[in-house]
Motif scaffolding. Structure first.
Motif, PDB file in Angstrom:
ATOM      1  N   GLU A  44       1.007  -1.078  -0.014  1.00 54.19           N
ATOM      2  CA  GLU A  44       0.273   0.497   0.085  1.00 54.19           C
ATOM      3  C   GLU A  44       0.896   1.141   0.282  1.00 54.19           C
ATOM      4  N   ARG A  45       1.737   1.513   0.329  1.00 50.77           N
ATOM      5  CA  ARG A  45       2.666   2.193   0.734  1.00 50.77           C
ATOM      6  C   ARG A  45       3.060   2.788  -0.454  1.00 50.77           C
ATOM      7  N   ALA A  46       3.807   1.059  -1.105  1.00 48.76           N
ATOM      8  CA  ALA A  46       4.471   1.895  -2.570  1.00 48.76           C
ATOM      9  C   ALA A  46       3.617   2.131  -3.663  1.00 48.76           C
ATOM     10  N   ARG A  47       2.354   1.507  -3.301  1.00 48.35           N
ATOM     11  CA  ARG A  47       1.582   2.671  -4.485  1.00 48.35           C
ATOM     12  C   ARG A  47       1.275   3.898  -4.106  1.00 48.35           C
ATOM     13  N   ARG A  48       1.098   3.790  -2.973  1.00 53.44           N
ATOM     14  CA  ARG A  48       1.387   6.227  -2.488  1.00 53.44           C
ATOM     15  C   ARG A  48       2.188   6.408  -3.272  1.00 53.44           C
ATOM     16  N   VAL A  49       3.847   6.084  -2.960  1.00 51.00           N
ATOM     17  CA  VAL A  49       4.475   6.164  -3.523  1.00 51.00           C
ATOM     18  C   VAL A  49       4.719   6.456  -4.953  1.00 51.00           C
ATOM     19  N   LEU A  50       3.877   5.377  -5.645  1.00 45.74           N
ATOM     20  CA  LEU A  50       3.554   5.116  -7.584  1.00 45.74           C
ATOM     21  C   LEU A  50       2.687   6.747  -7.775  1.00 45.74           C
ATOM     22  N   ASP A  51       1.875   6.966  -6.893  1.00 48.19           N
ATOM     23  CA  ASP A  51       0.512   8.074  -6.624  1.00 48.19           C
ATOM     24  C   ASP A  51       1.595   9.159  -7.042  1.00 48.19           C
ATOM     25  N   ALA A  52       2.155   9.597  -6.174  1.00 45.64           N
ATOM     26  CA  ALA A  52       2.900  10.857  -6.257  1.00 45.64           C
ATOM     27  C   ALA A  52       4.023  10.875  -7.185  1.00 45.64           C
ATOM     28  N   GLN A  53       4.546  10.071  -7.344  1.00 45.04           N
ATOM     29  CA  GLN A  53       5.416  10.199  -8.339  1.00 45.04           C
ATOM     30  C   GLN A  53       4.513  10.330  -9.224  1.00 45.04           C
ATOM     31  N   ALA A  54       3.379  10.653 -10.193  1.00 46.18           N
ATOM     32  CA  ALA A  54       2.772  10.304 -10.797  1.00 46.18           C
ATOM     33  C   ALA A  54       2.356  11.821 -10.255  1.00 46.18           C
ATOM     34  N   ASP A  55       1.993  12.619  -9.996  1.00 47.73           N
ATOM     35  CA  ASP A  55       1.152  13.655  -9.421  1.00 47.73           C
ATOM     36  C   ASP A  55       2.204  14.268  -9.159  1.00 47.73           C
ATOM     37  N   ALA A  56       3.574  13.978  -9.454  1.00 49.56           N
ATOM     38  CA  ALA A  56       5.002  14.896  -8.796  1.00 49.56           C
ATOM     39  C   ALA A  56       4.866  15.747 -10.401  1.00 49.56           C
ATOM     40  N   ALA A  57       5.202  14.015 -12.032  1.00 52.13           N
ATOM     41  CA  ALA A  57       5.643  14.580 -12.746  1.00 52.13           C
ATOM     42  C   ALA A  57       4.458  15.202 -13.439  1.00 52.13           C
ATOM     43  N   ALA A  58       3.438  15.269 -13.213  1.00 55.81           N
ATOM     44  CA  ALA A  58       2.266  16.164 -13.690  1.00 55.81           C
ATOM     45  C   ALA A  58       2.415  17.333 -13.511  1.00 55.81           C
ATOM     46  N   ILE A  59       2.805  17.319 -11.913  1.00 54.92           N
ATOM     47  CA  ILE A  59       2.850  18.879 -11.626  1.00 54.92           C
ATOM     48  C   ILE A  59       4.542  19.495 -12.612  1.00 54.92           C
ATOM     49  N   LEU A  60       5.197  18.178 -12.473  1.00 56.15           N
ATOM     50  CA  LEU A  60       6.717  19.352 -13.315  1.00 56.15           C
ATOM     51  C   LEU A  60       6.280  19.883 -15.003  1.00 56.15           C
ATOM     52  N   ALA A  61       5.884  18.714 -15.285  1.00 58.50           N
ATOM     53  CA  ALA A  61       5.247  19.061 -16.912  1.00 58.50           C
ATOM     54  C   ALA A  61       4.134  20.240 -17.133  1.00 58.50           C
ATOM     55  N   ARG A  62       3.921  20.457 -16.511  1.00 60.84           N
ATOM     56  CA  ARG A  62       2.696  21.716 -16.186  1.00 60.84           C
ATOM     57  C   ARG A  62       3.700  22.963 -16.102  1.00 60.84           C
TER      58      ARG A  62
END
Length: 93
Positions: A44-62
């Motif tokens: 579950e923690r690994a899933r949260r980290v993966l979601d956080a990475q995806a969110d960070a990638a979206a922020i950085l792309a914006r």
């Protein structure tokens, strides 16, 4: 690899995500050697980290897109040496 070692790996991912979104320099990632399977207790923690990475990638792309848009706008303004008359820059859009 033990749960403690996997926790350290996940800690590193979380630290790198925080650095990236705050504008810090993220060190080059080196995959762990012989990591083995993720313990089920950390899934579950690994899933949260993966979601956080995806969110960070979206922020950085914006941010990258916004910076590119701003640079293009700056590049569109003629330099003083090309124009003999004053120019007005509309900063309100």
């Amino acid at each position: 690899m033990s749960p403690d070692q996997w926790s350290a790996i996940l800690d590193g991912f979380e630290r790198d995500i925080a650095l990236a979104v705050s504008g810090g320099d993220v060190p080059t990632w080196t995959p762990p050697v012989n990591a083995g399977p993720l313990p089920a207790s950390l899934a579950e923690r690994a899933r949260r980290v993966l979601d956080a990475q995806a969110d960070a990638a979206a922020i950085l792309a914006r941010l990258k897109h916004d910076a590119g848009t701003q640079l293009a706008a700056i590049d569109a303004v003629p330099s003083g040496s090309l124009s003999a008359r004053p120019l007005l820059l509309d900063v309100r859009g």
